[in-house]
Structures are given as structure tokens and as C-alpha cells.
Motif scaffolding. Structure first.
Motif, PDB file in Angstrom:
ATOM      1  N   SER A 112      32.637  52.185  27.028  1.00 33.65           N
ATOM      2  CA  SER A 112      33.010  52.865  28.090  1.00 33.65           C
ATOM      3  C   SER A 112      31.724  53.686  28.795  1.00 33.65           C
ATOM      4  O   SER A 112      30.925  53.920  28.352  1.00 33.65           O
ATOM      5  CB  SER A 112      34.063  54.205  27.780  1.00 33.65           C
ATOM      6  N   LEU A 115      28.263  49.321  33.275  1.00 30.60           N
ATOM      7  CA  LEU A 115      28.440  48.667  34.447  1.00 30.60           C
ATOM      8  C   LEU A 115      27.938  47.305  34.241  1.00 30.60           C
ATOM      9  O   LEU A 115      26.939  47.061  34.034  1.00 30.60           O
ATOM     10  CB  LEU A 115      27.869  49.320  35.535  1.00 30.60           C
ATOM     11  N   ALA A 131      36.486  41.651  37.074  1.00 33.32           N
ATOM     12  CA  ALA A 131      36.625  43.016  37.005  1.00 33.32           C
ATOM     13  C   ALA A 131      37.794  43.538  36.360  1.00 33.32           C
ATOM     14  O   ALA A 131      37.805  44.359  35.420  1.00 33.32           O
ATOM     15  CB  ALA A 131      36.625  43.445  38.585  1.00 33.32           C
ATOM     16  N   ASP A 132      39.193  42.861  36.425  1.00 32.93           N
ATOM     17  CA  ASP A 132      40.263  43.139  35.781  1.00 32.93           C
ATOM     18  C   ASP A 132      39.950  42.640  34.189  1.00 32.93           C
ATOM     19  O   ASP A 132      40.528  43.473  33.412  1.00 32.93           O
ATOM     20  CB  ASP A 132      41.314  42.040  36.229  1.00 32.93           C
ATOM     21  N   THR A 135      37.723  45.524  32.757  1.00 34.09           N
ATOM     22  CA  THR A 135      38.392  46.988  32.715  1.00 34.09           C
ATOM     23  C   THR A 135      39.596  46.868  31.686  1.00 34.09           C
ATOM     24  O   THR A 135      40.019  47.955  31.071  1.00 34.09           O
ATOM     25  CB  THR A 135      38.715  47.297  34.061  1.00 34.09           C
ATOM     26  N   ASN A 142      33.232  49.084  33.821  1.00 37.32           N
ATOM     27  CA  ASN A 142      33.448  48.686  35.399  1.00 37.32           C
ATOM     28  C   ASN A 142      32.367  47.513  35.702  1.00 37.32           C
ATOM     29  O   ASN A 142      31.497  47.205  35.054  1.00 37.32           O
ATOM     30  CB  ASN A 142      33.381  49.739  36.412  1.00 37.32           C
ATOM     31  N   SER A 170      34.357  48.609  43.099  1.00 35.21           N
ATOM     32  CA  SER A 170      35.793  48.583  42.983  1.00 35.21           C
ATOM     33  C   SER A 170      36.507  49.292  44.252  1.00 35.21           C
ATOM     34  O   SER A 170      36.056  50.282  44.926  1.00 35.21           O
ATOM     35  CB  SER A 170      35.966  49.501  41.827  1.00 35.21           C
ATOM     36  N   VAL A 175      35.630  55.108  40.962  1.00 26.08           N
ATOM     37  CA  VAL A 175      34.754  54.008  40.225  1.00 26.08           C
ATOM     38  C   VAL A 175      33.923  53.437  41.325  1.00 26.08           C
ATOM     39  O   VAL A 175      32.750  53.421  40.678  1.00 26.08           O
ATOM     40  CB  VAL A 175      36.019  53.026  39.697  1.00 26.08           C
ATOM     41  N   SER A 179      29.933  53.480  40.323  1.00 28.80           N
ATOM     42  CA  SER A 179      28.998  52.064  40.496  1.00 28.80           C
ATOM     43  C   SER A 179      27.800  52.289  41.165  1.00 28.80           C
ATOM     44  O   SER A 179      26.643  51.815  41.019  1.00 28.80           O
ATOM     45  CB  SER A 179      30.013  51.058  40.543  1.00 28.80           C
TER      46      SER A 179
END
Length: 438
Positions: A112, A115, A131-132, A135, A142, A170, A175, A179
Motif C-alpha cells: 500500500s 506507485l 490500474a484496475d 489497485t 496506484n 487516476s 489518488v 501520484s
């Protein structure tokens, strides 16, 4: 910051070394053991000015290391994906096998707050999909997309002092802010020097890179198309380019007629861009890129035809000297090189081709051992019935008739890059041909 770079080919090796040179702690990861051994020893596995120096200095500082073990990304908070996206076999589409494999291998080591930052050139829609994946697998991790704009021969400079930075982040505002702040820390030096920054969405960041390449390719093919008209009308495309280049809306850069573009980016990227447009149901929007590609490839055949014409209609058993094999100077990259392609085509016609290049001989000989390679211009032109200047290395641009005329069999030269002074060569008794110039 502690950074990992996944993929240590041309893009990744330069990025890893440059990030360490900027003061970050960097680990480069690649599955190729020989490549990793070379980089760890401070040896660049390809020619790129300035890279050996920063590999050595960053390695000596202790900030740069390389490994084949993905577990060694432990402790890094920013992970750059810099693997290749070659053209699929039998298709113009980009092959995302390496990108997907890199992300899949990285996910078990993410935590967690990490990046993942894509730098590879990918079809639009890839970043959102990845990205999906990131995450969903690691809550709190991210993804951002940060396209590269490197010029081979200037890659170190372009990484340390880029002409612009683009972040695709994002759609979730919180988010996106996190980032952006992380990437601002990575690129603090460049931002302090007021490098322009564009923070945008994933799709735009992906489109920026391929659009830039498509525009540059179009500009090069445009002037080469005009060169074709100049050649049959007696016009001078170089003077024409000078004239239209004074128009600020057009500009003079990338208006140099020649044998066309090559390398590992422009050809595959414009083809993949067109293929993606077809997938999106908008193939007509980028249909012009097919003609851009066609013009580019036609320039190679034009040089071959010109050689045959100069040799009286057939090239069989005729000696041809080729000066330049890399697709551009200050590089040993032969991927889709117009110069090497021309040499291979002439060899296929039965010509005795002798080729040289300051840096690309090893790569060219490994791919096309049927050609004869020599280390010097003097050896290449020995008894040649026509000399071809196909890559505009500085030492070739500086050539004068007196430098080579004692060794040649006939005084014929084709200036494939329009870099020689035609009056000088003709005054010395040479039959001089160029691209789009009388």
C-alpha cells in the motif's frame, strides 16, 4: 527516494542510471542475466553517449544496482515499467506481453502506498486496464503513466533535463494528487529548472507519445514526398525546406529529405497507432499513417533503383560501399534501419556490398552476416563503383573527395542524407546524386 526500474533495455537502463545520477536509490530488474551482469559492471550493453559515464558514477556512489530477482524491489516505493512493446508477428498491433508480465511479476512485491509508473509506449486504454489490475490486487497501491520522449544519442540528457514531463493519473482526485506529488519528488530537479509539466488522464498521456511520433513521422514523409516531385522537376528540396521552414507554423526541424526514418520507435509506433484506431472503430482517422509508412519505405527502394541506374542497369558483381548502418548517428541501433535495409537489398541483387559504421557493425553483422563489414571508410570504398552515404555520422558529413578518391574504382557517390556539399564533389569530378536535389 528508492525506485525500481523493471526492464533494462534501452529505455530502462538509461532511466535507471539517470535516476541514480539524480540522487535516488535505484534497482534495475531484468530477466536477461548477461545484460544485468554488464550493467552491474558499469558496461552499457548498447552504444549511447554519456551512459557509460553515469553507469560508472552512479554505481560507484552505491545508489545504483541491478538484479534478475524481482524480490529485490523490496523497499522501493516507485516502480517504473520500461519494457519493450514490439510489433506483433503478422500484425501491426503492439505486443503487450512484456508489459503485462512485468506488472504481474511486480504485484506480489507491491505494498500500500506504492506507485507503479508506466513508461513503455502502449496502445491507448492500456493504463486504465493495468490500474484496475494493480489497485484490485494491492489496495492502496496506484498507477500512473509517464511517457518517455527520448532521442537516441541524447537519451541521458533527455532523461535528466527533459523538454517536458507528462503524468497520466487516476480519475480519482485524491489518488491523482498523491501520484502527482510522488512524481514531482522523482523529477524535482527538472521541475526546479521549470520544465513544462502536463498532468492529465491516462488516455491523454498514452496518446501524447504516439501522437508525437506520428506527427514527426508525417513531417519526415511529407518532405520525402516533396523530394520525389523535386527530383522529376529539377527542384531543390533542401532550399524548399529552408523556405517553408521560416514559417513559424511549420518550422525547419524534421524537414530533411533523405532515405527515411527507422529505429525501434517511429515505424512500429505509427503502425500500432493505426491498428489501435481500427480496433476503436476509427481507422479512417489515422488512415493517412499508412501512406506515411509507404512513403518512408519507398525511399529505400528509390536509393536501390538509383544505384542500379548509376551502375548501368544492373548491380550484379558490382562493388558498392555503404557508409552507415545504424538508423541514425550516435547510436548502434539497427532496428528497421533504412541504411541496413538498402545494403541488404543491394546484396540480394548480387552487388558486392562492403559496409562500415562507427558503432553498429557488431549488431549488423549478427543480423546480416552475408554482408561484408570493415572498420574504416578507406577499406569500405576500396575499388567501389559507387559510394553510398546512408547514416549521417559526423565523420561522414565531414568527408571530402580527396579523403576517398584514391581508393575508389569509380567516382560516383549517393548522398542519402543530403549532408555533403554537391559543388565540392562535382568540382572534383564526381558524379554526385542526392535526395530531391538536382
Amino acid at each position: 527516494m528508492k525506485i525500481s526500474v523493471i526492464g533494462c533495455g534501452y529505455l530502462g537502463a538509461v532511466h535507471a542510471a539517470a535516476m541514480a545520477e539524480l540522487g535516488h536509490e535505484v534497482v534495475g530488474i531484468d530477466v536477461d542475466e548477461r545484460k544485468i551482469e554488464a550493467l552491474a559492471a558499469g558496461r552499457a550493453p548498447f552504444f549511447e553517449p554519456g551512459l557509460p559515464e553515469i553507469l560508472t558514477s552512479a554505481g560507484a556512489s552505491g545508489r545504483l544496482s541491478f538484479s534478475t530477482d524481482m524480490a529485490d524491489v523490496k523497499g522501493a516505493t516507485v516502480h517504473f515499467i520500461a519494457v519493450g512493446t514490439p510489433q506483433k508477428a503478422g500484425s501491426y498491433s503492439a505486443d503487450l506481453t512484456y508489459v503485462d508480465a512485468a506488472v504481474d511479476s511486480l504485484i506480489p512485491h507491491l505494498k500500500s502506498g506504492d506507485l507503479v509508473v508506466g513508461k513503455s509506449t502502449v496502445p491507448v486504454g492500456t493504463a486504465a486496464r493495468l490500474a484496475d489490475k494493480v489497485t484490485s490486487a494491492v489496495p492502496g497501491a496506484n498507477l500512473a503513466w509517464n511517457p518517455e520522449f527520448l532521442r537516441e544519442g541524447f537519451a541521458v540528457e533527455d532523461t535528466i533535463s527533459p523538454d517536458r514531463l507528462v503524468y497520466g493519473v487516476s480519475p480519482v482526485a485524491e489518488v491523482a494528487e498523491v501520484s502527482t506529488n510522488i512524481l514531482n519528488s522523482v523529477y524535482a530537479k527538472a521541475l526546479a529548472e521549470e520544465t513544462p509539466l502536463v498532468v492529465t488522464d491516462y488516455a491523454t498521456a498514452e496518446l501524447v507519445k504516439v501522437s508525437a511520433n506520428a506527427f514527426l513521422a508525417t513531417k519526415i514523409s511529407f518532405i520525402n514526398a516533396i523530394a520525389e516531385i523535386a527530383e522529376v522537376t529539377g527542384g531543390n528540396v533542401t532550399e524548399l525546406a529552408d523556405a517553408i521552414g521560416f514559417d513559424a507554423r511549420i518550422g525547419r526541424r524534421f524537414l530533411n529529405a533523405g532515405i527515411g526514418f527507422g529505429g525501434g520507435c517511429l515505424p512500429k509506433d505509427i503502425r500500432a497507432f493505426g491498428a489501435r484506431a481500427e480496433e476503436l472503430g476509427r481507422g479512417e482517422s489515422l488512415a493517412f499513417l499508412k501512406e506515411v509508412d509507404s512513403i518512408n519505405l519507398r525511399r529505400r527502394q528509390h536509393v536501390v533503383d538509383l544505384v542500379v541506374d548509376l551502375l548501368g542497369g544492373q548491380a550484379f558483381n558490382k562493388r558498392v560501399a555503404v557508409l552507415g548502418l545504424a538508423f541514425k548517428p550516435d547510436s548502434d541501433d539497427i532496428r528497421d534501419s533504412p541504411a541496413l535495409d538498402i545494403a541488404v537489398q543491394l546484396n540480394g541483387l548480387g552487388a558486392i556490398v562492403t559496409a562500415t559504421d562507427p558503432e553498429a557493425i557488431a549488431n549488423a553483422s549478427a543480423k546480416h552476416p552475408q554482408l561484408h563489414f570493415v572498420p574504416s571508410v578507406a577499406e569500405a570504398v576500396e575499388q567501389a563503383e559507387v559510394v553510398l552515404l546512408l547514416t549521417e555520422w559526423k565523420e561522414y558529413r565531414a568527408l571530402l573527395p580527396a579523403d576517398i578518391e584514391a581508393g575508389v574504382g569509380s567516382k560516383r557517390i549517393i548522398d542519402g542524407r543530403n549532408v555533403l556539399d554537391s559543388a565540392t564533389w562535382r568540382a572534383a569530378g564526381w558524379e554526385y546524386r542526392a535526395m530531391g536535389r538536382p
